[in-house]
Scaffold this motif. Structure first.
Motif, PDB file in Angstrom:
ATOM      1  N   ALA A  21      -8.098   1.967  -0.809  1.00 12.45           N
ATOM      2  CA  ALA A  21      -8.634   2.318  -2.114  1.00 12.45           C
ATOM      3  C   ALA A  21      -9.641   3.451  -1.994  1.00 12.45           C
ATOM      4  N   LEU A  22     -10.518   3.366  -0.997  1.00  9.46           N
ATOM      5  CA  LEU A  22     -11.552   4.393  -0.863  1.00  9.46           C
ATOM      6  C   LEU A  22     -10.958   5.747  -0.481  1.00  9.46           C
ATOM      7  N   PHE A  23      -9.975   5.710   0.399  1.00 11.77           N
ATOM      8  CA  PHE A  23      -9.341   6.984   0.770  1.00 11.77           C
ATOM      9  C   PHE A  23      -8.669   7.621  -0.446  1.00 11.77           C
ATOM     10  N   LEU A  24      -7.981   6.780  -1.228  1.00  9.95           N
ATOM     11  CA  LEU A  24      -7.332   7.333  -2.418  1.00  9.95           C
ATOM     12  C   LEU A  24      -8.396   7.869  -3.379  1.00  9.95           C
ATOM     13  N   THR A  78      -4.678  13.611   2.293  1.00 11.89           N
ATOM     14  CA  THR A  78      -5.397  12.351   2.081  1.00 11.89           C
ATOM     15  C   THR A  78      -4.507  11.120   1.928  1.00 11.89           C
ATOM     16  N   PRO A  79      -3.369  11.182   1.222  1.00  8.49           N
ATOM     17  CA  PRO A  79      -2.539   9.969   1.155  1.00  8.49           C
ATOM     18  C   PRO A  79      -2.136   9.491   2.540  1.00  8.49           C
ATOM     19  N   VAL A  80      -1.921  10.451   3.457  1.00  9.59           N
ATOM     20  CA  VAL A  80      -1.554  10.076   4.822  1.00  9.59           C
ATOM     21  C   VAL A  80      -2.713   9.369   5.497  1.00  9.59           C
ATOM     22  N   SER A  81      -3.914   9.903   5.303  1.00  9.64           N
ATOM     23  CA  SER A  81      -5.085   9.253   5.896  1.00  9.64           C
ATOM     24  C   SER A  81      -5.215   7.846   5.356  1.00  9.64           C
ATOM     25  N   ALA A  82      -4.994   7.707   4.053  1.00 13.74           N
ATOM     26  CA  ALA A  82      -5.139   6.386   3.449  1.00 13.74           C
ATOM     27  C   ALA A  82      -4.109   5.428   4.020  1.00 13.74           C
ATOM     28  N   TYR A  83      -2.929   5.920   4.226  1.00 10.58           N
ATOM     29  CA  TYR A  83      -1.814   5.053   4.597  1.00 10.58           C
ATOM     30  C   TYR A  83      -1.756   4.821   6.103  1.00 10.58           C
ATOM     31  N   LEU A  84      -1.586   5.935   6.850  1.00 11.10           N
ATOM     32  CA  LEU A  84      -1.387   5.794   8.292  1.00 11.10           C
ATOM     33  C   LEU A  84      -2.688   5.485   9.008  1.00 11.10           C
ATOM     34  N   HIS A  85      -3.712   6.268   8.702  1.00 11.16           N
ATOM     35  CA  HIS A  85      -4.870   6.269   9.584  1.00 11.16           C
ATOM     36  C   HIS A  85      -5.963   5.353   9.101  1.00 11.16           C
ATOM     37  N   SER A  86      -5.618   4.447   8.188  1.00 10.38           N
ATOM     38  CA  SER A  86      -6.581   3.398   7.923  1.00 10.38           C
ATOM     39  C   SER A  86      -5.864   2.075   7.682  1.00 10.38           C
ATOM     40  N   ALA A  87      -4.830   2.090   6.832  1.00  9.52           N
ATOM     41  CA  ALA A  87      -4.262   0.802   6.447  1.00  9.52           C
ATOM     42  C   ALA A  87      -3.186   0.318   7.410  1.00  9.52           C
ATOM     43  N   THR A  88      -2.391   1.222   7.970  1.00 13.74           N
ATOM     44  CA  THR A  88      -1.227   0.723   8.700  1.00 13.74           C
ATOM     45  C   THR A  88      -1.157   1.138  10.167  1.00 13.74           C
ATOM     46  N   GLY A 145      -3.900   3.271  -8.097  1.00 14.03           N
ATOM     47  CA  GLY A 145      -3.924   2.693  -6.741  1.00 14.03           C
ATOM     48  C   GLY A 145      -5.270   2.082  -6.409  1.00 14.03           C
ATOM     49  N   PRO A 146      -6.346   2.887  -6.422  1.00 12.32           N
ATOM     50  CA  PRO A 146      -7.663   2.315  -6.130  1.00 12.32           C
ATOM     51  C   PRO A 146      -8.007   1.157  -7.049  1.00 12.32           C
ATOM     52  N   LEU A 147      -7.586   1.272  -8.312  1.00 14.82           N
ATOM     53  CA  LEU A 147      -7.928   0.224  -9.263  1.00 14.82           C
ATOM     54  C   LEU A 147      -7.255  -1.101  -8.884  1.00 14.82           C
ATOM     55  N   ILE A 148      -5.954  -1.026  -8.581  1.00 10.61           N
ATOM     56  CA  ILE A 148      -5.242  -2.255  -8.205  1.00 10.61           C
ATOM     57  C   ILE A 148      -5.842  -2.844  -6.930  1.00 10.61           C
ATOM     58  N   LEU A 149      -6.067  -1.974  -5.929  1.00 15.96           N
ATOM     59  CA  LEU A 149      -6.568  -2.470  -4.648  1.00 15.96           C
ATOM     60  C   LEU A 149      -7.970  -3.040  -4.800  1.00 15.96           C
ATOM     61  N   GLY A 150      -8.796  -2.370  -5.636  1.00 22.60           N
ATOM     62  CA  GLY A 150     -10.153  -2.870  -5.878  1.00 22.60           C
ATOM     63  C   GLY A 150     -10.106  -4.208  -6.586  1.00 22.60           C
ATOM     64  N   ILE A 192       0.853  -1.194   0.000  1.00 21.27           N
ATOM     65  CA  ILE A 192       0.000   0.000   0.000  1.00 21.27           C
ATOM     66  C   ILE A 192       0.885   1.238   0.000  1.00 21.27           C
ATOM     67  N   GLY A 193       2.049   1.143   0.671  1.00 10.97           N
ATOM     68  CA  GLY A 193       2.995   2.269   0.669  1.00 10.97           C
ATOM     69  C   GLY A 193       3.399   2.654  -0.747  1.00 10.97           C
ATOM     70  N   THR A 194       3.645   1.659  -1.584  1.00 10.46           N
ATOM     71  CA  THR A 194       4.035   1.950  -2.966  1.00 10.46           C
ATOM     72  C   THR A 194       2.923   2.719  -3.677  1.00 10.46           C
ATOM     73  N   LEU A 195       1.700   2.229  -3.539  1.00 11.34           N
ATOM     74  CA  LEU A 195       0.582   2.876  -4.238  1.00 11.34           C
ATOM     75  C   LEU A 195       0.327   4.281  -3.690  1.00 11.34           C
ATOM     76  N   VAL A 196       0.453   4.415  -2.377  1.00 10.37           N
ATOM     77  CA  VAL A 196       0.179   5.721  -1.764  1.00 10.37           C
ATOM     78  C   VAL A 196       1.235   6.742  -2.172  1.00 10.37           C
ATOM     79  N   THR A 197       2.501   6.317  -2.194  1.00 13.76           N
ATOM     80  CA  THR A 197       3.535   7.293  -2.574  1.00 13.76           C
ATOM     81  C   THR A 197       3.415   7.645  -4.048  1.00 13.76           C
ATOM     82  N   LEU A 198       3.020   6.670  -4.849  1.00 14.60           N
ATOM     83  CA  LEU A 198       2.802   6.960  -6.269  1.00 14.60           C
ATOM     84  C   LEU A 198       1.686   7.994  -6.413  1.00 14.60           C
TER      85      LEU A 198
END
Lengths: 767, 140, 122
Positions: free
Chosen positions: A326-329, A226-236, A440-445, A76-82
């Motif tokens: 995916a939803l956060f992104l 938002t990338p931070v929310s997606a990464y830190l505050h939901s996924a990791t 990102g959302p597409l891959i995760l979905g 998820i880190g890869t997708l979020v940083t991208l």
């Protein structure tokens, strides 16, 4: 401020951008190599000693649980940083953002991979601090700063509790290595310190994973980009607490205390958060509360502790990370391209942003738990675990039922509403984002769908090894399937969908009703937090006013009074001083020269204290110094005597030089204070008493004897004092000469400051 | 700076004597009263005398090196002397000895890391005190 | 002699405390010098006093002949004297610099960092 660095035009983030993508991608590829061995039930232990004297090792434990986490973090880190390269790439502080994000990733990976409790704690704090920096990334906004500080204080306080718990656990288990602690579950549960250990660990985990009543920081943390929310505050990061609970489950789990605390806190958080999720109008806040719900559910299932529950927990962990990131992104793209996240202003985006919609829709279907997505499997197992549990069937099943139905509604609010219907007006005309964002959302979905279609894969590589690690039993077989038979769990799923659809249709009214209920509720956590912080500040100010008066005299008074009372009290209480002092024998041994020195020094001291002239005082001090040197000479300390004489000379030189510039103040105009005189005499008397008590005791000469015997044969020196200084205790001497250098340099800097910048303070109104 | 012919004439001789005496005290320190602390103090006293007679400016010129640098170099030497033991796999600050011309009866001329350490102490004390006194003197 | 020195140390401490309670920081520094001397003597005396036998090993011997003075407190006091001097020199410089910038030696009037209630920072 947005920093004063010049705005450098950067394409897709510049070097900081691609480095930040390459690092997690490489790590992800590296972790993949362990998937094979771990799926065979292997535990991989690597490590080096870090602080061997304190039993702290930098050791890595790769098993199903930590590997699942590591893959999620890196992947998820890869997708979020991208995603961030497009989302924040043009921000002037983008490199700083990347730095914080990478620091966080290191911390998070360290946290899940550490085998040593203390190392785990260090990484735990790294994630806390980097989370603070990331939430407060928009540091010009007071709201971000407050949210960041709140998260830091709350999770930091939890971290301290956790540290205490870890130290106790290490003490009980006799080791800080997790791999060894986890095998001692029985002994730890029987230990009297078990209850405090559990409470402290839960405090750490609950604050980190935002469990009720520590939940309020997480929605506020959405102030982060938002990338931070997606990464830190939901996924990791917020799953760090869940990770910890799962990790120590074999050692601390399986007790009434553990079971009830986790299922009550987890269950309550689950329902409470899903209701609040429906209440929100900002889609990002909707997602924030559903994250809380997910964390609650994970906690609930770790607490339940049955194999089915752990299996459900592992499936749900993976499922949730995929769809929630995916939803956060997705909402990040919507926000970036339309300029709003308000649910009422977004309609019909699907035609303008088809790929974003596709990714979001895949994730939302998984979140709603509709087959054949992996979300369905996760929910199915949660039901199965709840129904299979003997003690709390209704509570567990009920909370999962309510939460799942509400999740269904939340998924609709987050994706169905904004993307379908007639296109609405938005602050910016809606259009598709660049590929780095929607990929990102597409891959995760797609993964959510793929894992649902091929459950064997998830089972074999992620869920089964993870379940073994959490359950602590490697013989247990894990079997995942999409559909097998019509049973109670399946029927419950159908009921969930029905309830969810009904609730979605009336969700506008539901939201209004919830708003009324919440408005009527007198217990508010966020304002309560502010009051707590204000209270602490007021307390600090109050005690500072009283203890730190800023008056030197008062400080000295407190110091000497404390010294006198503590020393005198101890001597008196211990009866250490024998008052039958034989003065006659003492006087017999005294020679004329002894009397002379004693009188010299005493007179010098008294004169210094009572004279009003500074020249007299300096002269009297000189008398004292020379007198002390004479004592050293008379009693066989030539080295000390020489040093004392030389220093005494230097003191006089320095004072004389300084006096040339200091005012000829009349020292006698000090007000006479009887209280001071009493305290002085008392302090002197107590010091004398201590010294006499010491002299009445026996002298332990062992160290001296050793030095005397070893000085010549071992250290080739005939002057024992010098040998002690430069050989036996050379490290001490080194420290002491370092202090001398520092004192000299500090004084030098002070004086030089006077010369070159002396009136700077006056110029800028320093007074 | 004091304008006294006697003092001016005497200091030239005294500084040299005190400096020589300080080194003597330093070197004999391991077997008789003396050592780095005492040697450093005596050496510094010599230059302070010079500063009183000739002024701080002239003293700095005579020293050629800034006294704070002397102190820092001394600290570095002491640290190196301590770290030297590491080459022989021994604990930090374990004394290392070499006896030049060692015979059955006589140990010869001893050279040791301990002596190097004491020289470091000497330089630290010497440099630090001169740093202080010269800076204060220049202020006035 | 040890007993008398112990009592004398008490007198030194009393004088030092009295000086350190004063408002004038110069008196405070004089107190500092006195209390350093008192502390050095305390360490020295607690190792007991031995007259006329310094802790030296004569040529040809492997250990000191007979009872010699306690070397350990001597070593401690020696470094303490030098460090005490460093502390004193720093304190003196501080007082000196403070006087130049604030124009006072009265600790009550040195309130740059912690102004009295009602006083302005500026």
């Amino acid at each position: 401020m947005a920093s004063n660095t010049a705005e450098v035009p950067r394409k897709a983030g510049g070097p900081a951008g691609w480095i930040s993508v390459a690092v997690p991608a490489a790590l992800f590829a590296w972790f993949l190599q362990y998937v094979g061995p771990v799926s065979e039930g292997e535990q991989i232990l690597l490590g080096i000693d870090w602080v061997p004297s304190m039993d702290i090792r930098l050791s890595v434990l790769i098993d199903g649980l930590s590997l699942t986490f590591a893959l999620l973090i890196a992947g998820i880190g890869t997708l979020v940083t991208l995603f961030s390269t497009a989302y924040l790439g043009k921000h002037p502080d983008y490199p700083r953002f990347v730095l914080f994000l990478m620091a966080f990733m290191v911390g998070m990976l360290g946290l899940v991979l550490s085998d040593n409790l203390i190392a785990l704690f260090v990484f735990w704090e790294v994630t806390t601090i980097s989370s603070y920096l990331l939430i407060g990334f928009d540091n010009a906004s007071a709201k971000s700063r407050r949210s960041a500080l709140q998260a830091l204080l709350l999770t930091g306080a939890g971290g301290l509790a956790l540290l205490a718990g870890m130290i106790l656990l290490g003490h009980v288990a006799g080791t800080f290595e997790l791999s060894e602690i986890l095998t001692q579950g029985e002994a730890i549960r029987a230990h009297p310190l078990y209850v405090p250990i559990v409470i402290l660990f839960l405090l750490g985990a609950f604050t980190k994973s935002a469990q009720f009543p520590f939940h309020f920081w997480l929605p506020n943390a959405m102030a982060a980009p938002t990338p931070v929310s997606a990464y830190l505050h939901s996924a990791t990061m917020v799953k760090g607490g869940v990770y910890l609970l799962a990790r120590v489950n074999p050692a601390l789990g399986d007790s009434e205390l553990w079971f009830w605390t986790l299922i009550v806190a987890g269950g309550f958080t689950t329902v409470f958060a899903s209701l609040l999720a429906i209440r929100q109008t900002d889609i990002k806040q909707v997602l924030a509360y559903t994250t809380l719900m997910a964390l609650g559910a994970l906690t609930l299932f770790i607490g339940t502790g049955s194999p089915d529950a752990i299996k459900g927990m592992m499936v749900f962990l993976v499922v949730h990370s995929l769809y929630k990131a995916a939803l956060f992104l997705m909402i990040g793209i919507v926000d970036h391209e339309t300029g709003t996240r308000e649910v009422d202003r977004l309609r019909g985006l699907g035609r303008k942003m088809p790929l974003t919609f596709l990714g979001g829709a895949l994730a939302a279907i998984s979140m709603a738990g509709i087959p054949p997505f992996v979300g369905f499997i996760g929910k199915e197992f949660l039901y199965k675990a709840g129904l299979g549990h003997e003690q709390a069937t209704v509570w567990i099943t009920g909370t999962i039922f309510a939460a799942s139905a509400l999740m269904f509604v939340a998924a609709g609010i987050a994706v169905l509403r904004p993307f379908t219907g007639r296109l609405s007006d938005t602050p910016r005309p809606a259009h598709e984002g660049p590929w780095v964002m929607w990929i990102g959302p597409l891959i995760l979905g797609a993964l959510s769908l793929g894992f649902g279609l091929f459950p064997d894969m998830v089972e074999r590589f992620l869920v089964a090894p993870g379940t073994w690690a959490v359950y602590g039993d490697y013989d247990y077989t894990v079997d995942l399937y999409l559909f097998r038979e019509v049973n109670a769990a399946f029927l419950l799923s159908l009921a969930t969908f029905a309830t969810g659809i009904v609730l979605y249709l009336v969700h506008a009214r539901l939201r209004a009703a919830l708003a009324r209920i919440i408005a009527a509720n007198p217990v508010k956590f966020d304002p309560g937090w502010d009051r707590l912080i204000d209270g602490i500040k007021a307390l600090a100010a109050w005690q500072t006013r009283h203890l730190q008066s800023g008056v030197l005299q008062r400080y000295m008074l407190i110091v000497f009074a404390t010294l006198t009372v503590a020393l005198g009290g101890t001597i008196w209480a211990q009866g250490a001083l024998d008052f039958r002092i034989d003065f006659a024998a003492e006087f017999d041994g005294l020679l004329f020269k002894h009397w002379a020195v004693l009188i010299f020094i005493t007179a010098g001291a008294l004169l210094t204290a009572y004279t009003g002239s500074r020249m007299t005082a300096i002269a009297a001090l000189g008398v004292v110094g020379i007198g002390v040197a004479l004592i050293f000479i008379m009693f066989s300390a030539p080295d000390v005597a020489i040093t004392q004489l030389l220093v005494e000379t230097l003191v006089v030189v320095l004072v004389a030089v300084a006096m040339l510039k200091l005012p000829n103040l009349n020292l006698g105009d000090e007000p006479r204070r009887p209280g001071h005189a009493v305290l002085s005499i008392a302090t002197g008397a107590v010091v004398s008493a201590v010294l006499i008590a010491v002299l009445q005791g026996d002298l332990d000469r062992r160290i001296t004897d050793y030095f005397e015997v070893a000085s010549w044969p071992d250290a080739y020196g005939r002057n024992i004092v010098n040998v002690i200084l430069v050989d036996f205790r050379a490290l001490d001497t080194f420290g002491e000469i370092a202090v001398v250098v520092i004192a000299a340099l500090a004084a030098y800097a002070l004086l030089r400051g006077t010369r070159y910048g002396g009136d700077a303070a006056d110029k800028d109104g320093g007074r | 700076m004091v304008n006294s012919i006697i003092l001016n004439a005497a200091t030239r001789l005294l500084v040299a004597l005190l400096l020589l005496f300080s080194v003597f005290m330093l070197l004999r320190g391991h077997n008789l009263p003396g050592g780095g602390f005492i040697g450093g103090l005596i050496g510094a006293t010599g230059f302070i005398l010079y500063a009183i007679a000739q002024g701080a400016e002239a003293t700095r010129a005579a020293l050629r090196v800034e006294p704070q640098n002397i102190a820092m170099v001394g600290l570095g030497i002491a640290l190196c002397a301590g770290g030297f033991a590491a080459f022989f796999g021994e604990a930090f600050f374990t004394g290392q000895w070499l006896f030049i011309g060692e015979t059955e009866e006589d140990k010869g001329l001893p050279i040791s890391s301990v002596l190097v350490f004491d020289i470091g102490v000497y330089l630290v004390v010497f440099g630090s005190i001169l740093t202080l006194v010269l800076a204060l003197e220049e202020e006035v | 002699m040890e007993l008398m020195v112990a009592i004398m140390v008490g007198v030194l401490v009393a004088a030092a405390v009295h000086l350190m309670l004063a408002r004038n920081v110069l008196r405070f520094i004089f107190g500092l010098i006195l209390i350093s001397n008192a502390a050095n003597l305390t360490i020295f005396v607690s190792g007991r006093l031995t007259a006329q036998s310094p802790p030296l090993i004569p040529e040809g011997a492997d250990a000191p002949l007979g009872d010699v003075a306690n070397a350990l407190p001597q070593a401690l006091v020696l470094t303490a004297i030098v460090i005490g001097f460093g502390l004193f020199a720093f304190a003196l410089t501080l007082v000196y610099r403070t006087y130049q910038n604030l124009g006072t030696l009265d600790s009550d009037e040195m309130r740059l960092a912690e102004p009295r209630e009602g006083e302005d920072h500026a």
